[in-house]
Scaffold this motif. Structure first.
Motif, PDB file in Angstrom:
ATOM      1  N   ARG A  12     -10.650 -27.703  24.211  1.00  0.00           N
ATOM      2  CA  ARG A  12     -11.394 -28.964  24.265  1.00  0.00           C
ATOM      3  C   ARG A  12     -12.740 -28.836  23.547  1.00  0.00           C
ATOM      4  N   LYS A  13     -12.655 -28.390  22.287  1.00  0.00           N
ATOM      5  CA  LYS A  13     -13.841 -28.224  21.449  1.00  0.00           C
ATOM      6  C   LYS A  13     -13.605 -28.959  20.142  1.00  0.00           C
ATOM      7  N   LEU A  14     -14.607 -29.648  19.632  1.00  0.00           N
ATOM      8  CA  LEU A  14     -14.453 -30.394  18.393  1.00  0.00           C
ATOM      9  C   LEU A  14     -14.260 -29.453  17.208  1.00  0.00           C
ATOM     10  N   PHE A  15     -13.347 -29.808  16.325  1.00  0.00           N
ATOM     11  CA  PHE A  15     -13.087 -29.052  15.102  1.00  0.00           C
ATOM     12  C   PHE A  15     -13.086 -30.008  13.925  1.00  0.00           C
ATOM     13  N   VAL A  16     -13.978 -29.762  12.956  1.00  0.00           N
ATOM     14  CA  VAL A  16     -14.063 -30.569  11.742  1.00  0.00           C
ATOM     15  C   VAL A  16     -13.589 -29.695  10.583  1.00  0.00           C
ATOM     16  N   ALA A  17     -12.373 -29.979  10.111  1.00  0.00           N
ATOM     17  CA  ALA A  17     -11.772 -29.188   9.031  1.00  0.00           C
ATOM     18  C   ALA A  17     -12.277 -29.698   7.691  1.00  0.00           C
ATOM     19  N   GLY A  18     -12.704 -28.778   6.838  1.00  0.00           N
ATOM     20  CA  GLY A  18     -13.195 -29.178   5.532  1.00  0.00           C
ATOM     21  C   GLY A  18     -12.108 -29.257   4.480  1.00  0.00           C
ATOM     22  N   GLU A  19     -11.397 -28.150   4.262  1.00  0.00           N
ATOM     23  CA  GLU A  19     -10.498 -28.026   3.120  1.00  0.00           C
ATOM     24  C   GLU A  19      -9.004 -28.109   3.421  1.00  0.00           C
ATOM     25  N   PRO A  20      -8.499 -27.661   4.571  1.00  0.00           N
ATOM     26  CA  PRO A  20      -7.041 -27.660   4.764  1.00  0.00           C
ATOM     27  C   PRO A  20      -6.435 -29.023   4.445  1.00  0.00           C
ATOM     28  N   LEU A  21      -5.376 -29.029   3.650  1.00  0.00           N
ATOM     29  CA  LEU A  21      -4.813 -30.290   3.172  1.00  0.00           C
ATOM     30  C   LEU A  21      -3.561 -30.732   3.924  1.00  0.00           C
ATOM     31  N   SER A  22      -3.062 -29.921   4.842  1.00  0.00           N
ATOM     32  CA  SER A  22      -1.847 -30.273   5.566  1.00  0.00           C
ATOM     33  C   SER A  22      -2.006 -31.590   6.317  1.00  0.00           C
ATOM     34  N   ASP A  23      -1.069 -32.516   6.100  1.00  0.00           N
ATOM     35  CA  ASP A  23      -1.103 -33.791   6.820  1.00  0.00           C
ATOM     36  C   ASP A  23      -0.915 -33.603   8.312  1.00  0.00           C
ATOM     37  N   ALA A  24      -0.215 -32.539   8.689  1.00  0.00           N
ATOM     38  CA  ALA A  24       0.055 -32.305  10.107  1.00  0.00           C
ATOM     39  C   ALA A  24      -1.226 -32.187  10.914  1.00  0.00           C
ATOM     40  N   LEU A  25      -2.305 -31.783  10.273  1.00  0.00           N
ATOM     41  CA  LEU A  25      -3.555 -31.567  10.986  1.00  0.00           C
ATOM     42  C   LEU A  25      -4.066 -32.848  11.648  1.00  0.00           C
ATOM     43  N   VAL A  26      -3.849 -33.992  11.003  1.00  0.00           N
ATOM     44  CA  VAL A  26      -4.304 -35.256  11.596  1.00  0.00           C
ATOM     45  C   VAL A  26      -3.155 -36.187  11.961  1.00  0.00           C
ATOM     46  N   TRP A  27      -1.934 -35.838  11.544  1.00  0.00           N
ATOM     47  CA  TRP A  27      -0.786 -36.694  11.858  1.00  0.00           C
ATOM     48  C   TRP A  27       0.101 -36.035  12.912  1.00  0.00           C
ATOM     49  N   GLU A  28       1.128 -35.293  12.522  1.00  0.00           N
ATOM     50  CA  GLU A  28       2.066 -34.755  13.513  1.00  0.00           C
ATOM     51  C   GLU A  28       1.383 -33.915  14.593  1.00  0.00           C
ATOM     52  N   ASN A  29       0.407 -33.118  14.214  1.00  0.00           N
ATOM     53  CA  ASN A  29      -0.300 -32.262  15.173  1.00  0.00           C
ATOM     54  C   ASN A  29      -1.709 -32.761  15.470  1.00  0.00           C
ATOM     55  N   GLY A  30      -1.985 -34.015  15.123  1.00  0.00           N
ATOM     56  CA  GLY A  30      -3.323 -34.556  15.344  1.00  0.00           C
ATOM     57  C   GLY A  30      -3.646 -34.697  16.825  1.00  0.00           C
ATOM     58  N   HIS A  31      -4.925 -34.632  17.131  1.00  0.00           N
ATOM     59  CA  HIS A  31      -5.359 -34.781  18.527  1.00  0.00           C
ATOM     60  C   HIS A  31      -6.807 -35.252  18.579  1.00  0.00           C
ATOM     61  N   ARG A  32      -7.266 -35.472  19.759  1.00  0.00           N
ATOM     62  CA  ARG A  32      -8.593 -36.061  20.010  1.00  0.00           C
ATOM     63  C   ARG A  32      -9.726 -35.263  19.379  1.00  0.00           C
ATOM     64  N   TYR A  33      -9.599 -33.959  19.293  1.00  0.00           N
ATOM     65  CA  TYR A  33     -10.727 -33.113  18.908  1.00  0.00           C
ATOM     66  C   TYR A  33     -10.697 -32.663  17.445  1.00  0.00           C
ATOM     67  N   ALA A  34      -9.703 -33.082  16.677  1.00  0.00           N
ATOM     68  CA  ALA A  34      -9.559 -32.598  15.297  1.00  0.00           C
ATOM     69  C   ALA A  34      -9.853 -33.694  14.285  1.00  0.00           C
ATOM     70  N   PHE A  35     -10.675 -33.364  13.282  1.00  0.00           N
ATOM     71  CA  PHE A  35     -11.020 -34.252  12.174  1.00  0.00           C
ATOM     72  C   PHE A  35     -10.829 -33.466  10.879  1.00  0.00           C
ATOM     73  N   ARG A  36     -10.464 -34.182   9.804  1.00  0.00           N
ATOM     74  CA  ARG A  36     -10.261 -33.496   8.517  1.00  0.00           C
ATOM     75  C   ARG A  36     -10.926 -34.300   7.393  1.00  0.00           C
ATOM     76  N   LEU A  37     -11.698 -33.591   6.548  1.00  0.00           N
ATOM     77  CA  LEU A  37     -12.532 -34.223   5.534  1.00  0.00           C
ATOM     78  C   LEU A  37     -11.791 -34.560   4.244  1.00  0.00           C
ATOM     79  N   ARG A  38     -11.122 -33.592   3.626  1.00  0.00           N
ATOM     80  CA  ARG A  38     -10.593 -33.745   2.260  1.00  0.00           C
ATOM     81  C   ARG A  38      -9.338 -34.604   2.198  1.00  0.00           C
ATOM     82  N   PRO A  39      -9.059 -35.181   1.017  1.00  0.00           N
ATOM     83  CA  PRO A  39      -7.779 -35.876   0.832  1.00  0.00           C
ATOM     84  C   PRO A  39      -6.615 -34.923   1.083  1.00  0.00           C
ATOM     85  N   SER A  40      -5.672 -35.357   1.890  1.00  0.00           N
ATOM     86  CA  SER A  40      -4.563 -34.528   2.339  1.00  0.00           C
ATOM     87  C   SER A  40      -3.503 -34.374   1.251  1.00  0.00           C
ATOM     88  N   THR A  41      -2.435 -33.641   1.579  1.00  0.00           N
ATOM     89  CA  THR A  41      -1.337 -33.487   0.628  1.00  0.00           C
ATOM     90  C   THR A  41      -0.691 -34.837   0.313  1.00  0.00           C
TER      91      THR A  41
END
Length: 401
Positions: free
Chosen positions: A120-149
């Motif tokens: 339960r800690k906020l994570f702001v991803a800079g570079e990883p491009l996997s869509d799963a990070l915010v879609w299939e495996n997305g959750h309340r505490y995860a944000f992603r900056l860069r344009p995804s795959t």
């Protein structure tokens, strides 16, 4: 237009002053735990570190956020998920960071995202491009900056369809990022150009491409066009062997990330011309925001920024904007406050989407060219991240409730 470093910092202070002085919450710095693959992928991560160092300096010169300075506690994961998880635990438990950030490789980013969810800690991803990070495996505490795959593929597919090539082959590193790029490109191109065929695939291990064998296998499939998603030394080796063996002659090539200076510059006079690429034409951008960033970066580091520099800088400004909107560094308040926050980047304004926590930072699309013995991007245009995302109802079906 000449913009001094002092002028830029003053301008940054003006942009940040209103949200920064929401209310003071003590004199201790806000601590951002940052993890990245500095020794494994130095071509990108070293400029990235320089980018966030510049942003930290500018934010603190403008008064910080919530009346507090920001401090980045950085660690090197060496490109290994187990190391990244261990370091995240150290940052959280020993360094008492307020949030986690960074990572480069998609598998590392997904591992830290899962760690953040469990803790339960906020994570702001800079570079990883996997869509799963915010879609299939997305959750309340995860944000992603860069344009995804998905976004990178969507930005390229219109130009790819204009090649009117029927037979395609793909070459991509065999891990989450590469697999996702190929999946989305196939789906989007097939929708745009019915009847297209994918007649061959090559999946070299990251950093271990056998470029001669890869090129020979692709040529044997007799393609009309090629999708490339290799980068770094793998890209350099692939281009060298492809040039030597004539793979690219008379064939269209669509290549993800190749226009980024950290990957284009090492190609030198071997740069193939006419590839359709995503990247950053740092030597020819003219908009005031980009020019101001370039001026400040050159003043501090005596070199032109790279795409990593942009990502590092925007990572910090996106976090600062989210904290300012949240009015706190309490994790639950930030998880509520980050969605919808608007932030400044070297490419202009972007925001954190409430729907999926994807940032709307865009990138440039253009073609490779050889000028003065060096690779560059020509005929480029900026594509806003908002314009490269699927409809909201499609995202809702992919993201957990």
């Amino acid at each position: 237009m000449r913009i001094s470093r002092r002028t830029l910092i003053a301008g940054t202070a003006g942009m940040l002053a209103a949200p920064a002085i929401v209310r003071a919450q003590g004199s201790t710095p806000i601590r951002i735990g940052e993890i990245n693959s500095y020794t494994a992928i130095p071509a990108f991560t070293v400029p990235y570190r320089m980018g966030w160092q510049l942003a930290v300096e500018q934010v603190n010169a403008a008064g910080g956020v919530l009346g507090r300075k920001i401090e980045v506690i950085s660690r090197d994961d060496a490109g290994r998920p187990p190391d990244a998880i261990r370091l995240a635990g150290e940052l959280l438990n020993d360094q008492k960071v307020d949030l986690l950030s960074g990572t480069f490789l998609s598998n590392v980013g997904l591992a830290i995202s899962d760690f953040a969810k469990q803790n339960r800690k906020l994570f702001v991803a800079g570079e990883p491009l996997s869509d799963a990070l915010v879609w299939e495996n997305g959750h309340r505490y995860a944000f992603r900056l860069r344009p995804s795959t998905y976004m990178q593929a969507a930005m390229l597919v219109d130009d790819a369809a204009k090649l009117n090539a029927k037979r395609w082959v793909t070459v991509s590193p065999n891990y989450e990022y590469g697999q996702s790029v190929v999946k989305w490109f196939k789906q989007l191109l097939a929708a745009k150009q019915p009847g297209v065929e994918f007649v061959g695939e090559q999946w070299p291990a990251l950093g271990k491409i056998d470029a001669g064998a890869t090129v020979a296998a692709l040529a044997q499939a007799k393609p009309d066009a090629i999708l490339n998603a290799t980068f770094g030394p793998d890209l350099t080796n692939f281009v060298r062997q492809g040039n030597t063996r004539g793979l690219f002659e008379g064939r269209g090539v669509v290549s993800v990330l190749t226009g980024e200076p950290e990957y284009l510059e090492p190609l030198g006079d071997e740069t193939p011309e006419g590839w359709i690429v995503t990247g950053y034409p740092v030597d020819s951008v003219t908009d005031p925001t980009n020019k101001a960033f370039i001026e400040a970066y050159k003043a501090k580091f005596n070199e032109l920024p790279k795409m990593g520099s942009v990502v590092g800088h925007a990572l910090i400004t996106s976090i600062v904007a989210g904290i300012a909107k949240s009015g706190s560094v309490d994790t639950e308040k930030m998880a509520d406050g980050f969605p919808g926050a608007t932030f400044d980047t070297p490419f202009g304004k972007a925001n954190w989407r409430a729907l999926d926590h994807q940032g709307t930072l865009g990138t440039y699309v253009g073609k490779t060219a050889l000028k003065g013995g060096k690779g560059t991007m020509v005929d480029w245009r900026y594509v806003d991240g908002t314009d490269a995302l699927p409809p909201d109802d499609v995202v809702r079906k992919m993201r957990p409730a």
